[in-house]
Design an enzyme around this catalytic site. Sequence first.
Site, PDB file in Angstrom:
ATOM      1  N   GLU A   1       3.311   6.593  -1.454  1.00  0.00           N
ATOM      2  CA  GLU A   1       2.586   5.552  -0.727  1.00  0.00           C
ATOM      3  C   GLU A   1       1.072   5.717  -0.832  1.00  0.00           C
ATOM      4  OE1 GLU A   1       3.642   5.615   3.439  1.00  0.00           O
ATOM      5  OE2 GLU A   1       3.734   7.789   3.521  1.00  0.00           O
TER       6      GLU A   1
ATOM      7  N   ASP B   1       1.880   1.235   2.864  1.00  0.00           N
ATOM      8  CA  ASP B   1       0.666   2.023   2.660  1.00  0.00           C
ATOM      9  C   ASP B   1       0.182   1.955   1.220  1.00  0.00           C
ATOM     10  OD1 ASP B   1      -0.216   3.090   5.146  1.00  0.00           O
ATOM     11  OD2 ASP B   1       1.651   4.218   5.219  1.00  0.00           O
TER      12      ASP B   1
HETATM   13  C1  PEP Z   1       5.191   2.448   4.095  1.00  0.00           C
HETATM   14  O1  PEP Z   1       4.024   2.819   4.170  1.00  0.00           O
HETATM   15  O2  PEP Z   1       5.593   1.552   3.313  1.00  0.00           O
HETATM   16  C2  PEP Z   1       6.207   3.047   4.976  1.00  0.00           C
HETATM   17  C3  PEP Z   1       7.479   2.755   4.846  1.00  0.00           C
HETATM   18  O3  PEP Z   1       5.765   3.874   5.976  1.00  0.00           O
HETATM   19  P1  PEP Z   1       5.068   3.334   7.321  1.00  0.00           P
HETATM   20  O4  PEP Z   1       5.230   1.835   7.331  1.00  0.00           O
HETATM   21  O5  PEP Z   1       5.770   3.972   8.459  1.00  0.00           O
HETATM   22  O6  PEP Z   1       3.669   3.767   7.166  1.00  0.00           O
HETATM   23 MG    MG Z   2       3.579   4.622   5.226  1.00  0.00          MG
END
Ligand code: PEP
Ligand code: MG
Length: 581
Positions: free
Chosen positions: A434, A458
């Site tokens: 990410e 992210d």
């Molecule tokens: C993302 O970043 O796509 C993810 C699944 O983590 P979070 O949304 O919890 O940051």
């Molecule tokens: Mg994330």
Amino acid sequence: MKKLIGVSGSSGIVTGKAFLYLEKEVPEITRFSIPEDQVDAELARLKIALDKAIKEVKALSEKAANEMSKDGADIFLAHLLMLEDVDFHDNIFSKIKTDLVNAEWAFFNASRQLMQVMLASPDPIFRERAVDIKDVSSRVLDHLLSVKQTSLADLDHDVILVAQDLMPSQVLTMNRKHVKGIVMDIGGATSHTAILARAFNIPAVLGLSTATSEILDGDTLVLDANIGEVVINPPRDELSKWEHLEVDYLLKLNEDMQTRDLPAVTKDGHKVLLKANIGIPEEAESLQRYGAEGIGLFRSEFLFLDSGQVAGEEQQLKSYNKVLAAMGKLPVTIRTADIGGDKILPELFSSKEINPLLGWRAIRLSLAMPEFFLAQLKAILRSSVNGNVKIMFPLISGIEELEEALVFLEEAKNECRRMKQPFAENIEVGVMIEVPSAAMTADILAQRADFFSIGTNDLLQYSLAVDRGNEKVSYLAQSSHPGILRFLKSAIQAAHDKGIKAAMCGEMAGDPSMTALLLGLGLDEFSMAASSIPRVKRIIRNVTLDECRKLAEELLGGISYIGNDVILKKWMTEKFPKENG
Ligand code: PEP
Ligand code: MG
């Protein structure tokens, strides 16, 4: 009638009455002297505020015992103990009498001192209590200062919640039974509030900028969260049109659910896995209704954000076991805490950052807090004998962080061995892709990981430089951007070259308009809000891998997201005319 346009945070159509939720500012507490003849009145005022707070906390404790776990009720019992502590009261009362100061100041000062002592303690249990003192103290101060904070947990009738912003913890603790829709001034489609709204199946329209100034308490609202639209006080005939659409939408959802027991396999026999993302253990109980083949992302940080406290090893173990019991033999990927960014635990991890999204977050915070990290790893390891558990690390930016996290995991395993606590020796360890640097070095990370899970929320935020919670720039967060497609291709390719699986748990995985493209790129597992699974499955079962590969190739040659979206839309409309119609 007036229309506001925002972004869809969680799909659905709903009509209802607005409940305007504006958090009241607590005035600054100042110290002032009182004349001697006012002491009794001041003591009486404090006594009344304490009594009111005690009454409220008793009610909350009963409610929690009926509706939540024992742990939830215990939090309020601890609050009650503090509120009824005789030594604490005596200290404050004597301050008012001897120093002749106002009750607010005496109370605020005593609570602050107590909180500082707790925060300075080497014992994490004591540090955890600091947040309770803050909670209890603001409850009493609200009464002393006559500040009325409406609690969303107390909602007792159906509403569409209209707020400037809601913290993920507020979404977790509000009375969700009565929140039929959410409307917010700020927030983007991949903000954590939107993710939770999707998890709880609450339609939400975010990023409206002026909702709280244009909507009045009690206004009739229509939320078409599928397209991000809010209609304020529609005329009667318009309203009944929307009410019919609301029913149609629910019927369509029901129709999609019919594929629950069918596999996610393309027409030419290519099988992928569809899993669910969850934030709190209770969600696990309903996942199989949607046909989830496991949990691809358990956002464990919500265990802490829910209560505002750091859950210890035993408490975490209980939560993980609860999820595993609900999932049977199905795989469950527990992501270590992703605290920081927009998910803050102010009392425990606060380090006022200018740029929290680029700051002390996720694996960085875990690596810096060995005690906290080891407790979580041990809880996950110990739970692994009760199901099919995988561990995943968030926000890995390069091999050094992964190596360091693996050293902690080894240490946690050794501790379990020393304590004779069994665990699955070969537990799989995954890495979230990410951060752009992780996507670019996926071939290196693949040498030390058992699987990847791409976090597109992210990945988009960091590679397109778009704050995922900021509605002003959310138009730039485009999944089909050529830069994003290249990252996805190289991460999936790197996984396959090393013989490991590539999963995705960002919101893109649950977007049916992206399903064919992701299949074509070779994605093995899709993890999403459970309610999105039936629609994504319908797409998968009606395409061939071959045609998806061709589509992906064409898009990888694209030069802009606008151009790519035109291609995608045309492709989808031809294949699924009803889907876009
Ligand atoms: C993302 O970043 O796509 C993810 C699944 O983590 P979070 O949304 O919890 O940051
Ligand atoms: Mg994330």
